[in-house]
Design a protein around this motif. Structure first.
Motif, PDB file in Angstrom:
ATOM      1  N   GLY A  79     -56.485  32.380 -35.148  1.00 13.19           N
ATOM      2  CA  GLY A  79     -57.471  31.678 -34.335  1.00 13.19           C
ATOM      3  C   GLY A  79     -57.246  30.180 -34.262  1.00 13.19           C
ATOM      4  N   LEU A  80     -56.288  29.660 -35.037  1.00 15.63           N
ATOM      5  CA  LEU A  80     -56.083  28.216 -35.144  1.00 15.63           C
ATOM      6  C   LEU A  80     -55.564  27.631 -33.829  1.00 15.63           C
ATOM      7  N   LYS A  81     -56.316  26.665 -33.290  1.00 15.48           N
ATOM      8  CA  LYS A  81     -55.950  25.990 -32.035  1.00 15.48           C
ATOM      9  C   LYS A  81     -55.584  24.533 -32.282  1.00 15.48           C
ATOM     10  N   TYR A  82     -56.224  23.924 -33.287  1.00 11.44           N
ATOM     11  CA  TYR A  82     -56.070  22.486 -33.533  1.00 11.44           C
ATOM     12  C   TYR A  82     -55.757  22.285 -35.003  1.00 11.44           C
ATOM     13  N   LEU A  83     -54.555  21.790 -35.303  1.00 14.67           N
ATOM     14  CA  LEU A  83     -54.135  21.528 -36.680  1.00 14.67           C
ATOM     15  C   LEU A  83     -53.709  20.075 -36.778  1.00 14.67           C
ATOM     16  N   LYS A  84     -54.449  19.317 -37.581  1.00 12.24           N
ATOM     17  CA  LYS A  84     -54.135  17.897 -37.764  1.00 12.24           C
ATOM     18  C   LYS A  84     -54.036  17.604 -39.254  1.00 12.24           C
ATOM     19  N   ILE A  85     -52.819  17.293 -39.675  1.00 15.74           N
ATOM     20  CA  ILE A  85     -52.560  16.909 -41.063  1.00 15.74           C
ATOM     21  C   ILE A  85     -51.663  15.677 -41.004  1.00 15.74           C
ATOM     22  N   ASP A 109     -48.143  13.712 -37.852  1.00 14.56           N
ATOM     23  CA  ASP A 109     -47.498  12.409 -37.922  1.00 14.56           C
ATOM     24  C   ASP A 109     -47.777  11.682 -39.240  1.00 14.56           C
ATOM     25  N   HIS A 110     -46.921  10.702 -39.532  1.00 10.15           N
ATOM     26  CA  HIS A 110     -47.030   9.843 -40.717  1.00 10.15           C
ATOM     27  C   HIS A 110     -47.058  10.663 -42.016  1.00 10.15           C
ATOM     28  N   ASN A 111     -46.053  11.483 -42.189  1.00  9.00           N
ATOM     29  CA  ASN A 111     -45.873  12.269 -43.404  1.00  9.00           C
ATOM     30  C   ASN A 111     -44.449  12.102 -43.890  1.00  9.00           C
ATOM     31  N   GLY A 115     -35.935  17.821 -41.915  1.00  6.76           N
ATOM     32  CA  GLY A 115     -35.323  18.974 -41.263  1.00  6.76           C
ATOM     33  C   GLY A 115     -35.443  18.867 -39.757  1.00  6.76           C
ATOM     34  N   SER A 116     -35.186  19.965 -39.091  1.00  4.59           N
ATOM     35  CA  SER A 116     -35.181  19.953 -37.632  1.00  4.59           C
ATOM     36  C   SER A 116     -36.409  20.662 -37.075  1.00  4.59           C
ATOM     37  N   LEU A 117     -36.624  20.471 -35.787  1.00  2.00           N
ATOM     38  CA  LEU A 117     -37.676  21.211 -35.096  1.00  2.00           C
ATOM     39  C   LEU A 117     -37.224  22.671 -35.012  1.00  2.00           C
ATOM     40  N   PRO A 118     -38.026  23.608 -35.474  1.00  4.14           N
ATOM     41  CA  PRO A 118     -37.613  25.017 -35.435  1.00  4.14           C
ATOM     42  C   PRO A 118     -37.365  25.485 -34.005  1.00  4.14           C
ATOM     43  N   THR A 119     -36.268  26.187 -33.797  1.00  4.05           N
ATOM     44  CA  THR A 119     -35.959  26.699 -32.464  1.00  4.05           C
ATOM     45  C   THR A 119     -37.003  27.711 -32.001  1.00  4.05           C
ATOM     46  N   THR A 120     -37.674  28.361 -32.955  1.00  7.12           N
ATOM     47  CA  THR A 120     -38.716  29.335 -32.591  1.00  7.12           C
ATOM     48  C   THR A 120     -39.900  28.667 -31.905  1.00  7.12           C
ATOM     49  N   TRP A 121     -40.071  27.374 -32.105  1.00  5.42           N
ATOM     50  CA  TRP A 121     -41.209  26.669 -31.513  1.00  5.42           C
ATOM     51  C   TRP A 121     -41.137  26.622 -29.992  1.00  5.42           C
ATOM     52  N   ASN A 131     -47.201  16.281 -32.272  1.00 11.50           N
ATOM     53  CA  ASN A 131     -46.972  14.915 -32.725  1.00 11.50           C
ATOM     54  C   ASN A 131     -46.397  14.969 -34.127  1.00 11.50           C
ATOM     55  N   VAL A 132     -45.119  14.636 -34.243  1.00 10.94           N
ATOM     56  CA  VAL A 132     -44.472  14.547 -35.557  1.00 10.94           C
ATOM     57  C   VAL A 132     -43.859  13.149 -35.742  1.00 10.94           C
ATOM     58  N   ASN A 133     -44.481  12.140 -35.120  1.00  9.83           N
ATOM     59  CA  ASN A 133     -44.030  10.749 -35.267  1.00  9.83           C
ATOM     60  C   ASN A 133     -43.994  10.354 -36.740  1.00  9.83           C
ATOM     61  N   ASN A 134     -43.085   9.431 -37.035  1.00  7.70           N
ATOM     62  CA  ASN A 134     -43.002   8.814 -38.364  1.00  7.70           C
ATOM     63  C   ASN A 134     -42.825   9.826 -39.484  1.00  7.70           C
ATOM     64  N   ASN A 135     -41.843  10.683 -39.318  1.00  3.79           N
ATOM     65  CA  ASN A 135     -41.367  11.606 -40.336  1.00  3.79           C
ATOM     66  C   ASN A 135     -39.854  11.433 -40.399  1.00  3.79           C
TER      67      ASN A 135
END
Length: 146
Positions: A79-85, A109-111, A115-121, A131-135
Motif C-alpha cells: 500500500g506504500l505510495k509515499y516514502l520519505k527517508i 536524499d541527503h543520506n 551503488g547504482s540505481l537498480p535496473t528493476t526500477w 529523489n536520491v540527491n546528495n548520496n
C-alpha cells in the motif's frame, strides 16, 4: 501503543523533540496508514518486521538519526505510495525489490546510499518522483529512463 493496534490509522509526531528508538513493536499497528516522525531526534534502525504494515500509505522518517539499510522486505508493504527517508544515516544500496511497490514518491536524499540505481526500477509504473540527491549513487540510468 498497546490496545490501540486496531484503532490507530494515522500517527503524526513530526517536528517535536522526541528521542530514543522507534519501537519495533509498531509492526503490530497493522491498520496504520500514515506514519510521520520527521524532524525529531530518533535513533535506531529500519526494521524488517515493519513489512507487516501492509496498509501503510505514507512513511516519513526524515531528519532523524536512524541508521542502517533499507530492508528489502519492505517491498511487501504493497500500500506504500509515499516514502520519505531524507537526511538520516541511511546507507547501503537501493533495494532491487522496491519495483514491486506502487510508490508514487520516493525521497531518499541527503543520506549515505551507494551503488547504482537498480535496473528493476524501470518497472516502477506509478512513480512520479524519485529523489536520491546528495548520496554516492554511481553507474548508468536504467535504459527506459534515457
Amino acid at each position: 501503543l498497546p490496545g490501540l493496534n486496531n484503532l490507530i490509522r494515522s500517527l503524526h509526531l513530526g517536528n517535536n523533540n522526541l528521542n530514543g528508538t522507534i519501537p519495533e513493536t509498531w509492526n503490530t499497528l497493522t491498520y496504520l496508514r500514515e506514519l510521520d516522525l520527521q524532524g525529531n531526534q530518533l535513533t535506531g534502525t529500519f526494521y524488517d518486521s515493519w513489512e507487516s504494515l501492509y496498509q501503510l500509505n505514507t512513511l516519513n522518517l526524515s531528519s532523524n538519526s536512524i541508521e542502517g539499510t533499507l530492508p528489502s522486505s519492505w517491498s511487501n508493504m504493497r500500500g506504500l505510495k509515499y516514502l520519505k527517508i531524507s537526511n538520516t544515516l541511511l546507507n547501503g544500496s537501493l533495494p532491487e525489490s522496491y519495483y514491486q511497490l506502487d510508490l508514487e514518491t520516493l525521497d531518499l536524499d541527503h543520506n549515505q546510499l551507494s551503488g547504482s540505481l537498480p535496473t528493476t526500477w524501470e518497472n516502477m509504473e506509478s512513480i512520479s518522483r524519485i529523489n536520491v540527491n546528495n548520496n554516492a549513487i554511481t553507474g548508468s540510468l536504467p535504459v527506459s529512463w534515457r
